[in-house]
Design an enzyme around this catalytic site. Structure first.
Site, PDB file in Angstrom:
ATOM      1  N   ARG A 279       4.048  -3.358   9.448  1.00 40.47           N
ATOM      2  CA  ARG A 279       5.117  -2.420   9.722  1.00 40.47           C
ATOM      3  C   ARG A 279       5.239  -1.429   8.571  1.00 40.47           C
ATOM      4  O   ARG A 279       5.131  -1.801   7.405  1.00 40.47           O
ATOM      5  CB  ARG A 279       6.459  -3.136   9.902  1.00 40.47           C
ATOM      6  CG  ARG A 279       6.602  -3.849  11.238  1.00 40.47           C
ATOM      7  CD  ARG A 279       8.054  -4.125  11.559  1.00 40.47           C
ATOM      8  NE  ARG A 279       8.125  -4.957  12.772  1.00 40.47           N
ATOM      9  CZ  ARG A 279       8.708  -6.139  12.824  1.00 40.47           C
ATOM     10  NH1 ARG A 279       9.261  -6.627  11.753  1.00 40.47           N
ATOM     11  NH2 ARG A 279       8.746  -6.817  13.950  1.00 40.47           N
ATOM     12  N   LYS A 298       5.680  -0.169   3.078  1.00 44.44           N
ATOM     13  CA  LYS A 298       4.684  -0.940   3.811  1.00 44.44           C
ATOM     14  C   LYS A 298       4.990  -2.428   3.634  1.00 44.44           C
ATOM     15  O   LYS A 298       5.223  -2.889   2.512  1.00 44.44           O
ATOM     16  CB  LYS A 298       3.266  -0.654   3.299  1.00 44.44           C
ATOM     17  CG  LYS A 298       2.730   0.722   3.648  1.00 44.44           C
ATOM     18  CD  LYS A 298       1.272   0.861   3.205  1.00 44.44           C
ATOM     19  CE  LYS A 298       0.696   2.221   3.586  1.00 44.44           C
ATOM     20  NZ  LYS A 298      -0.738   2.353   3.201  1.00 44.44           N
ATOM     21  N   ASP A 399     -12.918   3.495   1.966  1.00 44.07           N
ATOM     22  CA  ASP A 399     -12.383   3.600   3.327  1.00 44.07           C
ATOM     23  C   ASP A 399     -11.744   4.968   3.525  1.00 44.07           C
ATOM     24  O   ASP A 399     -10.627   5.084   4.036  1.00 44.07           O
ATOM     25  CB  ASP A 399     -11.364   2.489   3.590  1.00 44.07           C
ATOM     26  CG  ASP A 399     -11.059   2.321   5.078  1.00 44.07           C
ATOM     27  OD1 ASP A 399     -11.665   3.056   5.887  1.00 44.07           O
ATOM     28  OD2 ASP A 399     -10.216   1.489   5.420  1.00 44.07           O
TER      29      ASP A 399
END
Length: 541
Positions: A279, A298, A399
């Site tokens: 979430r 976060k 990433d």
């Protein structure tokens, strides 16, 4: 090992001599709070004022409210119920499945209030449910339940696809993309903090009580499987987590300790992204000067595993202490016993870059303008500056993608970490049988096959990010099976040139995808190339 159990005392106001039970069932609480517990508003005639004062949000996907009640009195308890909602085209008139007046049944009964959105507009509607219980001719007790119904707009397009709009950006809940139980989770955090403080107080520890304001109250009554034990652990089954004692974890623990703040200085306001266990909230943080700063938080849900929690901390702290205008690094961390960790990031009205690009594609009205090639190149240059700084600090991103960047209304881009991305963007990650979800279609060929990373592998990923910018976040290699990616790249196949993408821009992407890492350009070379192209574009404006 001895376990200390402590009891939860509820703050109630007596309902005279009349007895009544009125609560939310286990299933209803699970939908709203994700807890295996019942929520009592009135228990054995005692009113829980704390529960009644809390405004519970009702997610867009929930169209009805369920209440369970039972009269425990020797004589009938006459009730009258009224529902009031603000005059808004967003919500259809609420409906009851019971009569507006009658007697509270002596057996358990569940009644419902239907709250259906019209689908013609997006917004929040305040709903007030007033229940009057007549105890005697001179004694009428009024119970008021407040709800905030969330509605989304449903638009039917000519291609028969349905587009669900988000809430208006000028509302208090701006940027709510997948709001479900936003304020309800605030309550869960408050409850966990208050109960923990109560526990600490009962143990008479000498810890700080700076944040302990007010009495310790809660209105959640646990439903254990065998016996009724009103203990914190019986309904608040948060995962326990600890980091290993290797050198890497010690460094991580040191970083976390430098950023740790008390949970009571953090306020959650709304959910902006949500996955299976992840979430992301919009909220605020009270800094050392007592000033509230807007932040993004976060965290993970109750059922997150220890591995998922460890990944949140490790990945969230990967860009710790970096200071660059195009990098979004963690601001503060909050870790307390029996609660999920919070990672705080500075917030300046930005949104996730991938979601922003997709909204440009789906709804031109959702943004102030359509992206131009000049703007795309400028955004790419900002990412390059961030990556140059990152590599200068001897750090690899591993990433780099649109989902791990943010952008504001002025198209200022910041590169962020990849914490929670696997859960928030599951279609971007795949497992090739090695029990590890990886961004297969963003990885350089050596990272895909040998799991080796370098500055050159970040350059490859940047090429895919540039392709995302020009296609408004289409899925790369969508027709290629993840298990076939290695062979596909070995055979020399690459992403196709997007429609309306200039040859000069596609040439930059192609350079990034060179088979040999040594043949790929550096970020400095990419900056020079794109800066020159950007200058050429500005000559025509």
């Amino acid at each position: 090992m001895n376990r200390n159990l402590f009891f939860i005392f509820l703050t109630f106001t007596p309902l005279s001599w009349a007895y009544l039970n009125l609560y939310l069932s286990l299933a209803e609480v699970q939908k709203l709070l994700g807890l295996e517990a019942e929520l009592y508003y009135v228990r054995d005639g005692n009113i829980n004022n704390y529960a009644l004062n809390f405004v519970v949000p009702v997610p867009a996907k929930m169209n009805s409210l369920q209440f369970t009640w039972q009269s425990l009195a020797d004589q009938p308890l006459v009730y009258s119920i009224d529902i009031d909602s603000s005059n808004s085209p967003t919500l259809l008139p609420p409906k009851l499945n019971i009569t507006s007046t009658g007697s509270v049944p002596t057996h358990l009964q569940t009644f419902s209030v239907t709250l259906s959105c019209s689908g013609t507009a997006a917004g929040e509607v305040n709903v007030t449910i007033t229940l009057n219980i007549t105890i005697s001719h001179t004694n009428v007790t009024t119970l008021t339940f407040r709800r905030k119904k969330i509605c989304t707009k449903v638009e039917m397009h000519s291609n028969n696809h349905v587009f669900i709009d988000t809430l208006p950006t000028d509302s208090n809940s701006a940027n709510i993309f997948y709001i479900a139980i936003a304020s309800a989770v605030v309550l869960v955090v408050v409850l966990s903090t208050v109960v923990t403080m109560y526990y600490m107080k009962n143990k008479k520890t000498g810890g700080s009580t700076e944040c302990n304001s007010g009495p310790t109250t809660t209105f959640l009554t646990a439903i254990p499987r065998d016996t009724v034990i009103t203990s914190y652990g019986s309904f608040r089954r948060m995962p326990s987590y600890s980091l290993t004692t290797d050198e890497r974890s010690k460094n991580l623990q040191k970083r976390i300790s430098e950023l740790t703040v008390q949970r009571c200085r953090i306020c959650l306001s709304s959910v902006i992204l949500e996955g299976t266990f992840a979430r992301v909230y919009q909220g605020s943080y009270t800094n050392e000067e007592g000033i509230d700063e807007p932040v993004i938080i976060k965290t993970v849900t109750d059922h997150a595993s220890q591995i998922q929690i460890s990944l949140l901390l490790q990945e969230g702290m990967s860009m710790y202490s970096l200071n660059h205008k195009n990098i979004l690094s963690v601001l503060r961390v909050s870790i307390e016993d029996h609660t999920a960790p919070f990672l705080l990031y500075p917030y300046h009205n930005y949104s996730n870059l991938k979601i922003f690009l997709q909204k440009c594609k789906l709804s031109a009205e959702g943004v102030s303008h359509t992206l131009t090639t000049q703007e795309v190149v400028d955004m790419a240059l900002q990412v390059i500056q961030a990556m140059q700084y990152l590599h200068k600090k001897h750090l690899l991103h591993k990433d780099l993608a649109a989902r791990n960047c943010v952008v504001d209304a002025k198209l200022k881009v910041q590169v962020a970490d990849n914490a929670l991305s696997r859960d928030l963007f599951p279609s971007d990650y795949h497992c090739l049988g090695d029990n590890e979800n990886r961004p297969i279609k963003w990885l350089a060929i050596e990272s895909l096959i040998q799991k080796t990373f370098s500055t050159s592998s970040d350059v490859w990923s940047f090429g895919v990010l540039l392709w995302e910018l020009t296609t408004l976040a289409q899925q790369p290699y969508i027709e290629v099976d993840p298990f076939e990616m290695a062979a596909y790249l070995k055979d020399g196949y690459r992403l196709a040139q997007p429609i309306n993408c200039p040859d000069e821009l596609f040439a930059v992407m192609a350079y990034c995808w060179a088979m040999s890492a040594e043949e790929r350009p550096t970020f400095t070379q990419l900056q020079i190339c794109l800066q020159d192209f950007y200058t050429q574009l500005t000559r025509y404006v």
